[in-house]
Design a protein around this motif. Sequence first.
Motif, PDB file in Angstrom:
ATOM      1  N   VAL A 149       0.817  -1.208   0.000  1.00  0.00           N
ATOM      2  CA  VAL A 149       0.000   0.000   0.000  1.00  0.00           C
ATOM      3  C   VAL A 149       0.856   1.266   0.000  1.00  0.00           C
ATOM      4  O   VAL A 149       0.504   2.267  -0.626  1.00  0.00           O
ATOM      5  N   VAL A 150       1.984   1.245   0.701  1.00  0.00           N
ATOM      6  CA  VAL A 150       2.788   2.457   0.872  1.00  0.00           C
ATOM      7  C   VAL A 150       4.018   2.487  -0.036  1.00  0.00           C
ATOM      8  O   VAL A 150       4.233   3.430  -0.790  1.00  0.00           O
ATOM      9  N   LEU A 151       4.826   1.417   0.045  1.00  0.00           N
ATOM     10  CA  LEU A 151       6.136   1.453  -0.604  1.00  0.00           C
ATOM     11  C   LEU A 151       6.044   1.253  -2.121  1.00  0.00           C
ATOM     12  O   LEU A 151       6.763   1.917  -2.879  1.00  0.00           O
ATOM     13  N   VAL A 152       5.143   0.357  -2.566  1.00  0.00           N
ATOM     14  CA  VAL A 152       5.056   0.056  -4.001  1.00  0.00           C
ATOM     15  C   VAL A 152       4.696   1.305  -4.827  1.00  0.00           C
ATOM     16  O   VAL A 152       5.412   1.647  -5.768  1.00  0.00           O
ATOM     17  N   PRO A 153       3.608   2.038  -4.464  1.00  0.00           N
ATOM     18  CA  PRO A 153       3.318   3.258  -5.231  1.00  0.00           C
ATOM     19  C   PRO A 153       4.430   4.294  -5.130  1.00  0.00           C
ATOM     20  O   PRO A 153       4.748   4.972  -6.115  1.00  0.00           O
ATOM     21  N   PHE A 154       5.069   4.383  -3.940  1.00  0.00           N
ATOM     22  CA  PHE A 154       6.141   5.361  -3.758  1.00  0.00           C
ATOM     23  C   PHE A 154       7.308   5.065  -4.698  1.00  0.00           C
ATOM     24  O   PHE A 154       7.793   5.950  -5.408  1.00  0.00           O
ATOM     25  N   ILE A 155       7.757   3.817  -4.703  1.00  0.00           N
ATOM     26  CA  ILE A 155       8.903   3.449  -5.551  1.00  0.00           C
ATOM     27  C   ILE A 155       8.568   3.651  -7.018  1.00  0.00           C
ATOM     28  O   ILE A 155       9.397   4.118  -7.803  1.00  0.00           O
ATOM     29  N   GLN A 156       7.340   3.339  -7.390  1.00  0.00           N
ATOM     30  CA  GLN A 156       6.938   3.515  -8.785  1.00  0.00           C
ATOM     31  C   GLN A 156       7.040   4.982  -9.203  1.00  0.00           C
ATOM     32  O   GLN A 156       7.596   5.305 -10.247  1.00  0.00           O
ATOM     33  N   ARG A 157       6.518   5.877  -8.338  1.00  0.00           N
ATOM     34  CA  ARG A 157       6.536   7.293  -8.686  1.00  0.00           C
ATOM     35  C   ARG A 157       7.942   7.867  -8.593  1.00  0.00           C
ATOM     36  O   ARG A 157       8.383   8.626  -9.447  1.00  0.00           O
ATOM     37  N   PHE A 158       8.681   7.476  -7.541  1.00  0.00           N
ATOM     38  CA  PHE A 158       9.994   8.063  -7.294  1.00  0.00           C
ATOM     39  C   PHE A 158      10.974   7.733  -8.410  1.00  0.00           C
ATOM     40  O   PHE A 158      11.734   8.590  -8.857  1.00  0.00           O
ATOM     41  N   PHE A 159      10.946   6.497  -8.886  1.00  0.00           N
ATOM     42  CA  PHE A 159      11.888   6.112  -9.940  1.00  0.00           C
ATOM     43  C   PHE A 159      11.258   6.143 -11.333  1.00  0.00           C
ATOM     44  O   PHE A 159      11.921   5.838 -12.315  1.00  0.00           O
ATOM     45  N   GLY A 160       9.963   6.479 -11.420  1.00  0.00           N
ATOM     46  CA  GLY A 160       9.284   6.517 -12.712  1.00  0.00           C
ATOM     47  C   GLY A 160       9.242   5.171 -13.406  1.00  0.00           C
ATOM     48  O   GLY A 160       9.535   5.053 -14.593  1.00  0.00           O
ATOM     49  N   LEU A 161       8.858   4.131 -12.684  1.00  0.00           N
ATOM     50  CA  LEU A 161       8.854   2.779 -13.246  1.00  0.00           C
ATOM     51  C   LEU A 161       7.443   2.391 -13.673  1.00  0.00           C
ATOM     52  O   LEU A 161       6.468   2.968 -13.202  1.00  0.00           O
ATOM     53  N   PRO A 162       7.323   1.394 -14.578  1.00  0.00           N
ATOM     54  CA  PRO A 162       5.979   0.919 -14.925  1.00  0.00           C
ATOM     55  C   PRO A 162       5.270   0.279 -13.732  1.00  0.00           C
ATOM     56  O   PRO A 162       4.070   0.323 -13.627  1.00  0.00           O
ATOM     57  N   THR A 163       6.015  -0.367 -12.866  1.00  0.00           N
ATOM     58  CA  THR A 163       5.397  -0.925 -11.664  1.00  0.00           C
ATOM     59  C   THR A 163       6.338  -0.772 -10.481  1.00  0.00           C
ATOM     60  O   THR A 163       7.555  -0.816 -10.640  1.00  0.00           O
ATOM     61  N   GLY A 164       5.761  -0.580  -9.287  1.00  0.00           N
ATOM     62  CA  GLY A 164       6.576  -0.452  -8.075  1.00  0.00           C
ATOM     63  C   GLY A 164       6.938  -1.792  -7.477  1.00  0.00           C
ATOM     64  O   GLY A 164       7.626  -1.865  -6.467  1.00  0.00           O
ATOM     65  N   GLN A 165       6.428  -2.878  -8.092  1.00  0.00           N
ATOM     66  CA  GLN A 165       6.751  -4.201  -7.559  1.00  0.00           C
ATOM     67  C   GLN A 165       8.071  -4.671  -8.154  1.00  0.00           C
ATOM     68  O   GLN A 165       8.104  -5.237  -9.236  1.00  0.00           O
ATOM     69  N   THR A 166       9.156  -4.408  -7.440  1.00  0.00           N
ATOM     70  CA  THR A 166      10.476  -4.727  -7.960  1.00  0.00           C
ATOM     71  C   THR A 166      11.264  -5.526  -6.942  1.00  0.00           C
ATOM     72  O   THR A 166      10.859  -5.664  -5.788  1.00  0.00           O
TER      73      THR A 166
END
Lengths: 315, 282
Positions: A149-166
């Motif tokens: 809920v918190v980290l996945v959307p953050f990482i996606q936006r912060f690094f500009g990735l297609p998905t925050g699930q990395t």
Amino acid sequence: MLRRRDSCRSREKTRGRPFFFPSGITKRVFSGKTVTGLFATFSIFFVFLIFIFVFTQSIPVFTNIGVTNFILNHKWLPTAHPPSFGIAPMILGSLLVTSLALAVSVPLALFGAIYISEIASSKVRDLLKTTVEVLSAIPSVVYGFFGLVVLVPFIQRFFGLPTGQTALTAGLVLAFMILPTMLSIIEDSLRAVPNEYREASFALGATKWETIKNAVIPAASSGIVGGVLLGLGRAIGETIAVMMLSGGAAVIPTSIFSPVRTMPATIAIEMGEVSFGSLHYSALFGIGLVLFAITFAVNFIANWIISRKVRRVAR
Amino acid sequence: MKVTTVVVASVALGIVLVTVFLVGIRTNEVGENGSNIQPRSINIAGSTTVLPITQLAAERWMNAHPYDTINVSGGGSGVGITSLIEGRCDIATSSRRAKNIENERAGGRLVEHKIALDALAVIVHPSNPVNSLTLEQIKKIYTGEIRNWSEVGGPNLTIAVYTRETTSGTYESFHELVMRGENMSSSVLTTMSSGEMRQIVSTNPNAIGYVGISYISGVKALAVNGVLPTKQNILNGTYPISRALYMYTIGEPSGLAKEFIEFVKGPEGQRIVEEKGFVSLT
């Protein structure tokens, strides 16, 4: 003290002889040595049974598609026609996530433990230790949900990735999951270093940092390695949180930002509805066996390192 | 001494528990045999897609009728129909129509009972400007041929493609109705449940996924070939990613099999259908 011992003795006297066994037999049967021996044998036996079970269940996949094909093939298409069972992406995914977790958590655990054990006042130490131990009691699914809920959307936006699930997301959360265990074991082993070592070091004119670096840490090294290994074991076997955060794509990871699928996650994702006795079912057990082998190898290497170090210190 | 006490206590506790368990089973048996009501039992086998419906319906039925036993197993539509023909089950569940060759083997006596509809909604983030895709485009997205939303009239974003785990019934439906025999690219991301799929797609503007149509709150369901997955479009058969779910019997069913099929098609059974994420017939 005295009173307790007295009451003990009196209880023993009044206990008398059991009515259904001839004298001595109960004593022999229930003596501490036999009981512990029995239970130890049983526990080893059960671990052995689990190994045998996993091994026999995974035989079909190895005979049908071959050990090397299973481990080195990079396509996992278990329900396709024809199916393909290659777990190379998962082995690499597991290793990547685990090493990311260790890269973050080992320095944190080590410096945290040094601070708690060598520098903090006793009040601060108690507070920190309790906090850390409470952290280790949080169930992994809670970590996973928080991450999703918190980290996945953050990482996606912060690094500009297609998905925050990395792999990075999973590794980060995993690092905080294994941190408490590692920290408390390392802290215990640092505290177990006799004070004479520190005093001797101070007497030679060493500063506090030099003492920690040159006397305390080397003396506690086997405990530190043990703590790291326990963390590694937990990280490589952790399932739920990783499954929720890593994206679960069975591709060979090319960077820390690619989604990965780990070995335990694959078992957990697919175990539910796989048809009993099929090749796919057997392949999942095969993954379990490979996981078993990797953990075993890691433990073996670590024991070897520790024993070498101990021998060198003894010499 | 303390260890001895603990060991003796735990062994004693174990014996007590086992005894209670066995006695519990015993009394149940006596109760069933001692009554005048004849115990009835049927076997159901077949599609794993239908399995959740049959399982829950069987549970509810057995709760209300304690002397009836309904054994439910999966295996797949083909397995179900085969074991029906060979007399190993009384009802076969299927996520497809029985084939002609199967009906021939059954001596032309297969009777079809439509019990529910299954439709999948293709979902995206609510902010995604794309409203409609063709089946061909969806397929190309899942094989990895289309990788950017701009190729289908959306913003310049890499598509994050989500699928369900390969053993799920939802996956099977999607694979059959959209992929039509082609494999998905292995870089497709996996989620474990429809709930997780919705959670991820509702927070990720790049994502595309698919769920049973009872899961489309908080996300945008796309029109497929221009048809929206509304209940009406599914019922009249214009929505392309949908199919009917069936039960089959040899000849007209009787006894418990008849009662159970009626129960599933009735109001309570159709509520179960909706509860499990499928579309009811009414």
